[in-house]
Design an enzyme around this catalytic site. Structure first.
Site, mmCIF file in Angstrom:
data_model
loop_
_atom_site.group_PDB
_atom_site.id
_atom_site.type_symbol
_atom_site.label_atom_id
_atom_site.label_comp_id
_atom_site.label_asym_id
_atom_site.label_seq_id
_atom_site.Cartn_x
_atom_site.Cartn_y
_atom_site.Cartn_z
ATOM 1 N N HIS A 69 -85.005 9.632 102.853
ATOM 2 C CA HIS A 69 -83.615 10.049 102.641
ATOM 3 C C HIS A 69 -83.319 11.356 103.382
ATOM 4 O O HIS A 69 -82.533 12.184 102.919
ATOM 5 C CB HIS A 69 -83.305 10.199 101.154
ATOM 6 C CG HIS A 69 -83.416 8.929 100.378
ATOM 7 N ND1 HIS A 69 -82.390 8.012 100.297
ATOM 8 C CD2 HIS A 69 -84.445 8.413 99.664
ATOM 9 C CE1 HIS A 69 -82.771 6.983 99.555
ATOM 10 N NE2 HIS A 69 -84.029 7.201 99.175
ATOM 11 N N ASN A 142 -79.716 3.804 94.795
ATOM 12 C CA ASN A 142 -79.522 3.244 96.135
ATOM 13 C C ASN A 142 -78.312 2.327 96.131
ATOM 14 O O ASN A 142 -77.729 2.041 95.081
ATOM 15 C CB ASN A 142 -80.762 2.449 96.567
ATOM 16 C CG ASN A 142 -81.976 3.333 96.805
ATOM 17 O OD1 ASN A 142 -81.858 4.462 97.237
ATOM 18 N ND2 ASN A 142 -83.157 2.799 96.512
ATOM 19 N N HIS A 333 -83.611 14.849 91.013
ATOM 20 C CA HIS A 333 -84.835 14.499 90.297
ATOM 21 C C HIS A 333 -84.480 13.457 89.250
ATOM 22 O O HIS A 333 -83.646 13.709 88.374
ATOM 23 C CB HIS A 333 -85.439 15.739 89.645
ATOM 24 C CG HIS A 333 -86.826 15.536 89.105
ATOM 25 N ND1 HIS A 333 -87.338 14.307 88.757
ATOM 26 C CD2 HIS A 333 -87.826 16.422 88.845
ATOM 27 C CE1 HIS A 333 -88.566 14.439 88.317
ATOM 28 N NE2 HIS A 333 -88.885 15.718 88.369
#
Length: 675
Positions: A69, A142, A333
């Site tokens: 990413h 995603n 996170h």
């Protein structure tokens, strides 16, 4: 608290315009052109402290890019829930419709480096940081609801395989090479995800027109301690829209920043970017009622079996002020949760809970990355964590430990009634073992369901994608393994691909028709989903032969539906039309291309047929809509495309030319054309 994050960030902003040049310590600098020397032609002197400071800072400006990413772009916004979800969760931002929660959302590609192009065949990251009053909550997902692997221990292997091969560092941002497909063939849990990556889902038209998914199964927990399994969805209000592979490849050359530019420009124009949050919810009592394991990240929950409940809206409405300080330094996170949201025993999720903190430590220089302005929570934080690189908080007092009497045993743990976080108390029994549950071992049923759910056009695109990718694989053994593997998904698929890459395929395992997997999920098809013309971009070819009286009604129709347009011609600058109107040509035939637009209107330019004809034909061959004002229709006849689907002529459409073109833009592609 809708403005609290903006106010917090404002505190850290530096406005340099109109200011005097200084060192980092505030000393005013009198010269920024020359180093301090011993004589005008002498050596530079070490006591030139400003030069040393400037150059040292420059030498240390870069930080390690993300392992995955790396290429991303982000925007600020806010989230509101439509109605209280207290029956499912005690998370305050999901229980109070009056709360506006600030957010920061980052979109990304997965495999490529920071300098790669936006338009590559890849998964797209969709990560949102909610700055809630109970702490930061990160929904890290995603644009595809499933993943390549089932267990976090295999993640390094998967990334090593899809990244450029180590002996020559090629190819960049591409899965079309030996090591990736060798990994696929020898890790067959990838089958379902590969079908997604070979489909239109890997080629989104823009970040604004793709779905997002939390991928994993999480838990929602209410005040009564009751738990439900949940999957998170983002549904774009503009609908799902994609591009085609050849178009994607050209866009990468003309504008490698295509997706980030689209997001930036639309927000700058005031076109807010909106998604609705959807939840799929399964009661704990129904955990084992499905034919698949709901904790398996390579499986989705079919929307026909577990409906998506739309519960809130995400709005992105402000661009970043500085890409490095915000987009690059933001630290997501999956373990950043708030009371009412918890984890499950998904083995891929468990691996991610470790790796996110670990990677931020090296990328952002130490343990205090949570204090960077973009990561800092809007609620205060108190603990005995101290020191380390980049510390920004100045902790006052002599105590930095628990328990203590000097600070009256504070900071102390919170009770549940005070909003303290407590993990869900799930009873777990079993031997300590390295193994996979039998319920995780079906790798092909949902891959086949995905194939069954596609339109014929989408199936052809998947066939062509497999053909392109495997044609780049040099190992015949790997090609053969992949063909054998995907025979478990579709004979039609592997017969088509094997013939074109020169692999012998004999279907020895054709199932009897009554035993074939025919399950489909219409929600998986992009082509069959609702679409919108809003904020799409079209090219309008003009010259001094344009007639304002014909063009203006078309522009009015485009403006009404917020369709964007740019005027294209032979040269940049103003042109006067036949009726005294003045128009500004913004792009030329030499610096733009039909691949950058969603359609074409011919309102001039016939005096340069050698320029306009290729532009028209390429738009037509990309199945995009075209429209022609009445006096320019002869070129459509010359090119033998006048009566084809999606080609609109003012002579027949009349006053509805603009509205019919908008309808065609919403349809996106006209696959039934004769090419």
């Amino acid at each position: 608290m809708s403005n609290s994050k903006d106010e917090q960030l404002e505190h850290y902003k530096a406005y340099d315009e109109g200011k005097l040049l200084t060192t980092n310590e505030g000393l005013k600098v009198t010269d920024d052109e020359f180093t301090l020397k011993a004589g005008v032609r002498g050596p530079t002197l070490i006591e030139d402290f400003y030069f040393r400071q400037k150059m040292t800072h420059f030498d240390h400006e870069r930080i390690p890019e993300r392992v995955v990413h790396a290429r991303g772009f982000a925007a600020h916004g806010h989230f509101k829930v439509y109605e209280s979800l207290a029956r499912y969760t005690k998370a305050k931002f999901l229980c109070d419709p009056s709360i506006t929660t600030p957010v920061f959302t980052r979109f990304s590609t997965v495999a490529g480096s920071k300098g790669s192009a936006d338009t590559v065949r890849d998964v797209r990251g969709f990560a949102t940081k909610f700055y809630t009053e109970e702490g930061n909550y990160d929904l890290v997902g995603n644009n595809m609801p499933v993943f390549f692997i089932q267990d976090g221990i295999k993640f390094p292997d998967f990334i090593h395989a899809v990244k450029p091969e180590p002996h020559n560092e090629m190819p960049q941002a591409s899965s079309a090479h030996d090591t990736f497909w060798d990994f696929v063939a020898n890790n067959q849990e990838t089958a379902h995800m590969i079908m997604w990556v070979m489909s239109e889902r890997a080629l989104p038209r823009s970040f604004r027109m793709m779905e997002g998914f939390g991928v994993h199964t999480f838990r929602l927990i209410n005040e009564q301690g009751e738990a439900h399994f949940v999957k998170f969805h983002w549904k774009p209000l503009l609908g799902r829209q994609s591009q085609i592979w050849k178009e994607y490849q050209k866009v990468a050359g003309y504008d490698p920043d295509f997706h980030r530019r689209d997001l930036w420009e639309n927000i700058e124009m005031g076109n807010v970017v909106e998604y609705e949050l959807g939840l799929q919810i399964i009661p704990e009592s129904e955990e084992f009622k499905f034919s698949f394991d709901i904790l398996d990240a390579t499986k989705l929950w079919p929307e026909e079996d577990v409906p998506v409940q739309i519960v809130g809206r995400l709005t992105l409405n402000r661009n970043v002020d500085n890409v490095f300080a915000e987009t690059e330094q933001v630290a997501f996170h999956v373990g950043n949760v708030v009371p009412g949201i918890d984890f499950t025993n998904d083995p891929l999720l468990q691996g991610r809970l470790f790796s996110y903190t670990d990677t931020q430590l090296i990328r952002l220089g130490g343990p205090n990355f949570h204090e960077l302005p973009i990561n800092r929570s809007v609620c205060p934080f108190h603990n005995n964590f101290r020191d380390g690189f980049g510390r920004q908080t100045i902790n006052v007092g002599q105590v930095s430990y628990n328990s203590n009497s000097l600070f009256n045993h504070t900071p102390r743990p919170a009770t549940l009634s005070e909003g303290g976080y407590e993990h869900y108390q799930e009873k777990v029994e079993g031997r300590v073992i390295k193994a996979r549950a039998d319920s995780f071992k079906d790798h092909f049923s949902q891959a086949t369901m995905f194939w069954n759910s596609m339109s014929n056009i989408e199936k052809q695109q998947i066939k062509d994608a497999f053909t392109f990718e495997l044609s780049k694989v040099k190992s015949k053994s790997v090609q053969q393994q992949v063909i054998t593997m995907f025979a478990n998904v579709s004979s039609e698929l592997v017969e088509y691909v094997s013939e074109r890459i020169g692999i012998t395929y004999v279907d020895k395992q054709k199932q009897a028709p009554e035993k074939q997997n025919t399950k489909a999920s219409p929600a998986l098809s992009v082509d069959q989903s609702p679409k919108s013309a809003r904020t799409r971009k079209v090219a309008i070819v003009i010259s001094d032969t344009v007639l304002s009286s014909q063009l203006q009604p078309v522009l009015d129709a485009l403006n009404k539906e917020m369709v964007q347009y740019r005027f294209v011609g032979e040269r940049l600058g103003n042109v006067l039309d036949q009726e005294g109107g003045e128009w500004m040509i913004q792009d030329t035939f030499f610096n733009t291309d039909p691949c950058l637009f969603d359609g074409l209107i011919i309102a001039g330019g016939l005096e340069h047929p050698q320029l306009i004809k290729p532009f028209i034909l390429e738009t037509y061959q990309q199945y995009k809509p075209l429209a022609s004002l009445q006096q320019y229709e002869e070129i459509l006849t010359q090119l033998q495309i006048a009566d084809q689907p999606g080609v609109i002529q003012a002579s027949s459409a009349g006053k509805k030319t603009g509205s019919k073109f908008v309808e065609a833009i919403a349809q996106q592609r006209f696959w039934n054309r004769t090419l």
